[in-house]
Design a protein around this motif. Structure first.
Motif, PDB file in Angstrom:
ATOM      1  N   UNK A   1       0.801  -1.237   0.000  1.00  0.00           N
ATOM      2  CA  UNK A   1       0.000   0.000   0.000  1.00  0.00           C
ATOM      3  C   UNK A   1       0.827   1.277   0.000  1.00  0.00           C
ATOM      4  N   UNK A   2       1.953   1.281   0.714  1.00  0.00           N
ATOM      5  CA  UNK A   2       2.794   2.483   0.732  1.00  0.00           C
ATOM      6  C   UNK A   2       3.371   2.758  -0.650  1.00  0.00           C
ATOM      7  N   UNK A   3       3.832   1.689  -1.319  1.00  0.00           N
ATOM      8  CA  UNK A   3       4.353   1.837  -2.678  1.00  0.00           C
ATOM      9  C   UNK A   3       3.243   2.229  -3.646  1.00  0.00           C
ATOM     10  N   UNK A   4       2.054   1.661  -3.460  1.00  0.00           N
ATOM     11  CA  UNK A   4       0.922   2.011  -4.323  1.00  0.00           C
ATOM     12  C   UNK A   4       0.557   3.480  -4.178  1.00  0.00           C
ATOM     13  N   UNK A   5       0.620   3.983  -2.961  1.00  0.00           N
ATOM     14  CA  UNK A   5       0.333   5.400  -2.750  1.00  0.00           C
ATOM     15  C   UNK A   5       1.336   6.257  -3.510  1.00  0.00           C
ATOM     16  N   UNK A   6       2.605   5.873  -3.460  1.00  0.00           N
ATOM     17  CA  UNK A   6       3.626   6.629  -4.170  1.00  0.00           C
ATOM     18  C   UNK A   6       3.407   6.577  -5.677  1.00  0.00           C
ATOM     19  N   UNK A   7       3.036   5.402  -6.164  1.00  0.00           N
ATOM     20  CA  UNK A   7       2.815   5.239  -7.608  1.00  0.00           C
ATOM     21  C   UNK A   7       1.594   6.038  -8.070  1.00  0.00           C
ATOM     22  N   UNK A   8       0.470   5.891  -7.365  1.00  0.00           N
ATOM     23  CA  UNK A   8      -0.778   6.495  -7.815  1.00  0.00           C
ATOM     24  C   UNK A   8      -0.828   7.998  -7.601  1.00  0.00           C
ATOM     25  N   UNK A   9      -0.191   8.479  -6.541  1.00  0.00           N
ATOM     26  CA  UNK A   9      -0.102   9.929  -6.370  1.00  0.00           C
ATOM     27  C   UNK A   9       1.005  10.503  -7.237  1.00  0.00           C
ATOM     28  N   UNK A  10       1.898   9.646  -7.700  1.00  0.00           N
ATOM     29  CA  UNK A  10       2.989  10.082  -8.585  1.00  0.00           C
ATOM     30  C   UNK A  10       2.518  10.500  -9.957  1.00  0.00           C
TER      31      UNK A  10
ATOM     32  N   UNK B   1       6.440  11.741 -11.630  1.00  0.00           N
ATOM     33  CA  UNK B   1       7.443  10.699 -11.406  1.00  0.00           C
ATOM     34  C   UNK B   1       7.029   9.413 -12.122  1.00  0.00           C
ATOM     35  N   UNK B   2       5.710   9.270 -12.276  1.00  0.00           N
ATOM     36  CA  UNK B   2       5.158   8.148 -13.031  1.00  0.00           C
ATOM     37  C   UNK B   2       4.167   8.708 -14.053  1.00  0.00           C
ATOM     38  N   UNK B   3       4.043   8.039 -15.176  1.00  0.00           N
ATOM     39  CA  UNK B   3       3.049   8.432 -16.171  1.00  0.00           C
ATOM     40  C   UNK B   3       2.083   7.268 -16.374  1.00  0.00           C
ATOM     41  N   UNK B   4       0.936   7.576 -16.950  1.00  0.00           N
ATOM     42  CA  UNK B   4      -0.077   6.552 -17.207  1.00  0.00           C
ATOM     43  C   UNK B   4      -0.474   6.609 -18.678  1.00  0.00           C
ATOM     44  N   UNK B   5       0.452   6.280 -19.571  1.00  0.00           N
ATOM     45  CA  UNK B   5       0.196   6.438 -21.008  1.00  0.00           C
ATOM     46  C   UNK B   5      -0.870   5.492 -21.532  1.00  0.00           C
ATOM     47  N   UNK B   6      -1.762   6.028 -22.351  1.00  0.00           N
ATOM     48  CA  UNK B   6      -2.835   5.232 -22.912  1.00  0.00           C
ATOM     49  C   UNK B   6      -2.354   4.129 -23.819  1.00  0.00           C
ATOM     50  N   UNK B   7      -1.200   4.321 -24.471  1.00  0.00           N
ATOM     51  CA  UNK B   7      -0.709   3.288 -25.380  1.00  0.00           C
ATOM     52  C   UNK B   7      -0.380   1.992 -24.653  1.00  0.00           C
TER      53      UNK B   7
END
Length: 475
Positions: free
Chosen positions: A59-68, A73-79
């Motif tokens: 969960x701590x890592x997920x928070x970093x990823x999803x708030x990122x 720091x992270x992208x969520x590309x549609x491709x």
């Protein structure tokens, strides 16, 4: 393109092709086994080119990823969601990126919240009554067939304002055929391996998909053209009307292609997932007498004055729905993220280009969050409130399901209608496990139930006494 680096977390040592096939055939057992061996983070080689992807359930890592998403720091590309394109198109919210994705999300959000959403209470209730009324007392039925009919008719009504008539029935039949076609094992394999997406004629699996899509497109474009010819009817509350009148910050409306792709996304994603969740809820409620008794007592306390506000205030109903979405989440994973700048997650230094998935299923089965995670216990949602990184059945961040509130609301209204008016029982008491259905999870074998009669409760005005007295022992 994914950048390979030696710091990727440990993972399966099986050949990449075997990993891919295991993922297609039995993803839940594969993920569970990897979690036992490797913990909160591990790597699998998946996709057409067997690219390494990292699964995260901390969960701590997920928070970093999803708030990122917002910190870049992270992208969520549609491709990265290209596997969905043959189903929903390239202008779908699922497959768009960046500014385009943000624009479409802003245009799509209003119909699924607040008063707009609550206005569908009677629609959901009427459709549920219509579908349930087609069942015969004592005759076993497939639960998912019933829940799919409820959710599909509801979304067709919500999206197009169609309820009765030939167009609604035709669209329902086409969508059912399309979803069932793509949910078969062969359909899933072709989605994961685009090289197999060849039209070998009307009898081939992909050929049927293409022809069914063309038929659906014809119906959707005809409806769009008809609406464009008419003067705007401000009294219409269906989603198509709202989207056609919506404007972005530049004053631009959606093109016909954009409307088609978004409507198809809503029609497919908006019914398939809720139908599965509703089927699971009915299974667990009737599998566990204590759950059923407690829920019926709460629903009966509503009396005959049932409205959206009253339904949403039922704590045990909410807990049952949440536990249903926890134990077998329809979506196994969040939409993928890509590392944009070097980051340390769970002790691993991940380089730019690394593809990450939040593992919803494994997060929902963590012993430290959910003691006895394989047991159905709604009370856990009454005892505490879980964070969006501990309980995330609809994903999170910028890719969180836009219809999450509507799906939960529809589930509650349908359950209240069914449980307040019908006595049901499982046709047998065998355990039903989860498995893959298309790109999501669902019961691995059909759940069979029977109507044993109409209920006597404060929410029903009448009942069939003879039907009510029908004994399940006589089946």
């Amino acid at each position: 393109m994914t950048k390979t680096n030696i710091n990727l977390p440990n993972g399966s040592k099986a050949p990449a092709f075997l990993q891919m096939m295991q993922w297609i055939v039995n993803p839940l057992s594969m993920m569970s086994e990897c979690a036992k061996r490797y913990g909160d983070i591990f790597t699998l080689c998946l996709g057409e080119k067997y690219a390494p992807v990292v699964f995260v359930s901390n969960p701590t890592a997920l928070q970093e990823i999803l708030t990122g998403d917002s910190t870049k720091q992270f992208s969520a590309p549609g491709e990265q969601n290209g596997i969905f394109e043959p189903l929903v198109g390239k202008y779908s919210l699922m497959t768009l990126s960046g500014v385009q994705h943000q624009r479409q999300r802003q245009l799509l959000t209003p119909p699924f919240h607040g008063e707009r959403m609550r206005s569908y209470t009677q629609v959901i209730s009427n459709i549920t009554e219509e579908v349930m009324g087609e069942l015969q007392v004592g005759k076993p039925f497939s639960v998912r067939d019933i829940t799919q009919a409820i959710t599909l008719r509801t979304i067709i009504k919500a999206v197009f304002g169609l309820y009765d008539g030939k167009r609604a029935k035709t669209l329902e039949d086409f969508l059912n055929a399309m979803v069932n076609n793509s949910s078969s094992l062969g359909g899933v394999i072709m989605l994961y391996f685009p090289v197999l997406q060849k039209d070998w004629g009307a009898l081939s699996l992909w050929g049927r998909h293409l022809r069914r899509t063309k038929q659906i497109d014809q119906l959707i474009y005809q409806e769009i053209e008809s609406r464009r010819r008419e003067q705007a009817d401000l009294s219409r509350t269906d989603i198509l009307s709202l989207l056609m009148s919506a404007r972005d910050e530049a004053g631009e409306s959606m093109t016909d292609q954009e409307l088609r792709d978004e409507l198809l996304t809503l029609l497919i994603a908006g019914q398939e997932t809720t139908a599965t969740a509703l089927a699971w809820a009915l299974y667990w409620i009737h599998k566990l007498p204590a759950v059923q008794e407690k829920l019926l007592k709460e629903i009966d306390s509503l009396g005959q004055d049932i409205d959206a506000t009253a339904i949403n205030k039922l704590p045990y109903l909410n807990a049952v729905c949440c536990e249903t979405l926890r134990i077998y989440p329809v979506g196994m994973l969040t939409f993928p993220r890509v590392v944009e700048s070097s980051v340390n997650l769970c002790g691993y230094d991940l380089e730019p280009g690394t593809i990450l998935y939040g593992n919803i299923y494994l997060t929902h089965h963590r012993e430290d969050l959910y003691p006895e995670p394989h047991m159905f216990k709604p009370e856990r949602f009454l005892a505490r409130q879980f964070s969006p990184y501990e309980f995330l059945p609809f994903g999170g961040g910028v890719r969180r399901c836009i219809g999450a509130a509507f799906a939960m609301f529809e589930m509650k209204v349908a359950l209240v209608k069914i449980l307040s008016e019908y006595s049901l029982a499982l046709a047998d008491n065998r355990d039903v496990k989860a498995g893959r259905r298309g790109l999501v999870t669902a019961p691995a074998s059909p759940i069979k139930m029977v109507v044993t009669g109409r209920r006597i409760s404060s929410t029903t005005s009448s009942f069939d006494k003879e039907a009510f007295n029908f004994s399940i022992n006589k089946l």
